[in-house]
Design an enzyme around this catalytic site. Structure first.
Site, PDB file in Angstrom:
ATOM      1  N   LYS A  64       0.846  -1.196   0.000  1.00 26.71           N
ATOM      2  CA  LYS A  64       0.000   0.000   0.000  1.00 26.71           C
ATOM      3  C   LYS A  64       0.885   1.250   0.000  1.00 26.71           C
ATOM      4  CE  LYS A  64      -1.984   2.727   2.970  1.00 26.71           C
ATOM      5  NZ  LYS A  64      -2.090   3.989   2.184  1.00 26.71           N
ATOM      6  N   GLU A 116      10.110   2.092  10.248  1.00 24.93           N
ATOM      7  CA  GLU A 116      11.061   3.182  10.002  1.00 24.93           C
ATOM      8  C   GLU A 116      10.264   4.468  10.131  1.00 24.93           C
ATOM      9  OE1 GLU A 116      12.674   6.142   8.941  1.00 24.93           O
ATOM     10  OE2 GLU A 116      12.626   5.499   6.841  1.00 24.93           O
ATOM     11  N   CYS A 131      12.989  11.931   6.370  1.00 25.02           N
ATOM     12  CA  CYS A 131      12.992  11.502   7.777  1.00 25.02           C
ATOM     13  C   CYS A 131      14.343  11.739   8.426  1.00 25.02           C
ATOM     14  CB  CYS A 131      12.594  10.041   7.884  1.00 25.02           C
ATOM     15  SG  CYS A 131      13.596   8.925   6.878  1.00 25.02           S
ATOM     16  N   GLU A 152       8.955  16.748  14.998  1.00 25.14           N
ATOM     17  CA  GLU A 152       9.432  16.608  13.621  1.00 25.14           C
ATOM     18  C   GLU A 152       8.774  17.679  12.753  1.00 25.14           C
ATOM     19  OE1 GLU A 152      10.407  13.042  10.515  1.00 25.14           O
ATOM     20  OE2 GLU A 152       8.467  12.952  11.530  1.00 25.14           O
TER      21      GLU A 152
END
Length: 372
Positions: free
Chosen positions: A73, A145, A179, A276
């Site tokens: 997906k 991750e 990331c 973040e």
């Protein structure tokens, strides 16, 4: 990105030949046998939008070459990339070895709740924690991750010109939507002003525009939602006393653009130093001692990457080894390299992808014992 996908596929394929022969034989005189890694079964692979080709390729190929089948997906923000990948894999694989799915969060939740044998997820920490909670009942194997808030420690003896140039990709590459982007810069107070001067000069050279044009250095963000998040982080910092040396407000132009923003006067009370950001922002904070720099760098719930910048490699290595992060760089960011294990510490995830054993997360060791 296609070149990165090719490099990772070739590396994983080269390791597969060795992994296929990896059988360990044992005997204690009375019992003998062997053990080896074997596939888990069906792997659910759910990936993010920021690298919609290279990241799915590395995860899918690792799962397949470990002997699993895959349900894939892609992000709902990059469905066409995912569909095309599904077509390309479908031309090479037997039927039903890879099944692509498209959809938003509800599709991902249904996939995780299904009878898959493991889930490999690349995306946000919030989604990763939700997947972990949903997988608890079935004890799915997980490879997660997740996000990062990568610190960079710039020592007084660093090559500041090099640091400033590399930050244009380490912090602003892909418009900061990586990331492992550098999202916090800690600089020795003795060279703070000089580094800021160089960073500002480099940022002002960047040309924003259509990413399809060769002259463009930095393009728009993925969505209004992501731009608004970045804007909220910057505004929070400015309200709390930070200063924007570049950027700091959205431009009046079509598209989800946000200008590369260098912030000074920041501290750890600000969202831009704790959450973040995932955007084109470089917050810079001064330190006075090496111990302070290490403490500040580790003062985060994240632990994906980190970097140390110094001409003294022994000193830089000593500092790097004290940073709690999965991928640590010296005079460059902790970046994705197929030969090194990829994964984070703390809230940045579970497991490791790529590296010398890219199949570890997609297999389990099973034994056969012969008695007598």
């Amino acid at each position: 990105e296609l070149a990165a996908a090719q490099r990772r596929i070739r590396h994983i394929a080269s390791r597969a030949r060795r992994a296929a022969r990896l059988v360990t034989r044992v005997s204690d005189g009375k019992t003998h046998g062997a053990f080896r890694p074997e596939p888990l079964g069906v792997a659910a692979v759910i990936t993010a939008w920021n690298y919609p080709i290279s990241v799915p390729c590395q995860v899918i190929v690792s799962a397949l070459l470990a002997g699993n089948t895959v349900v894939f997906k892609p992000s709902e923000l990059t469905p066409l990339c995912g569909a095309r990948l599904g077509e390309l894999f479908g031309e090479l694989l037997p039927a039903n070895c890879l099944i692509p799915l498209t959809g938003a969060e509800e599709t991902g939740r249904a996939l995780v709740a299904s009878d898959v044998d493991m889930v490999a997820f690349v995306g946000s920490g919030a989604a990763g924690r939700a997947i972990m909670a949903a997988s608890a009942a079935k004890l799915h194997r997980l490879a997660l991750e997740l996000g990062g808030k990568d610190p960079a420690i710039v020592c007084h003896d660093a090559d500041l010109d090099w640091v400033a140039r590399r930050m244009m990709t380490a912090a602003l590459g892909n418009c900061g939507q990586e990331c492992n982007s550098v999202e916090r810069v800690y600089v020795d107070r003795r060279v703070e002003k000089e580094l800021l001067r160089r960073l500002v000069a480099e940022v002002k050279r960047l040309r924003a525009g259509d990413p399809r044009r060769e002259e463009t250095d930095i393009g728009p963000m993925i969505s209004e939602r992501q731009r608004s998040l970045v804007e909220s982080h910057v505004n929070d910092a400015l309200r709390r006393g930070a200063r924007a040396l570049t950027g700091g407000r959205r431009p009046r132009r079509r598209g989800f653009f946000y200008p590369p923003t260098v912030l000074t006067g920041v501290d750890h009370t600000m969202r831009v130093m704790r959450e973040e950001t995932f955007g084109p922002v470089i917050p810079v904070m001064a330190f006075d001692t090496e111990e302070e720099a290490i403490h500040l760098a580790n003062d985060s719930e994240f632990g994906l990457g980190a970097s140390v910048w110094s001409k003294d490699i022994l000193r830089a290595r000593s500092i790097a080894q004290r940073l709690i992060a999965g991928i640590r760089g010296i005079n460059g960011p902790g970046s994705a390299n197929a030969h090194f294990p990829w994964g984070g510490a703390k809230q940045s995830g579970l497991g490791r992808m790529m590296g010398p054993d890219p199949f570890e997360d997609f297999s389990e060791v099973r034994s056969v014992m012969i008695h007598g």
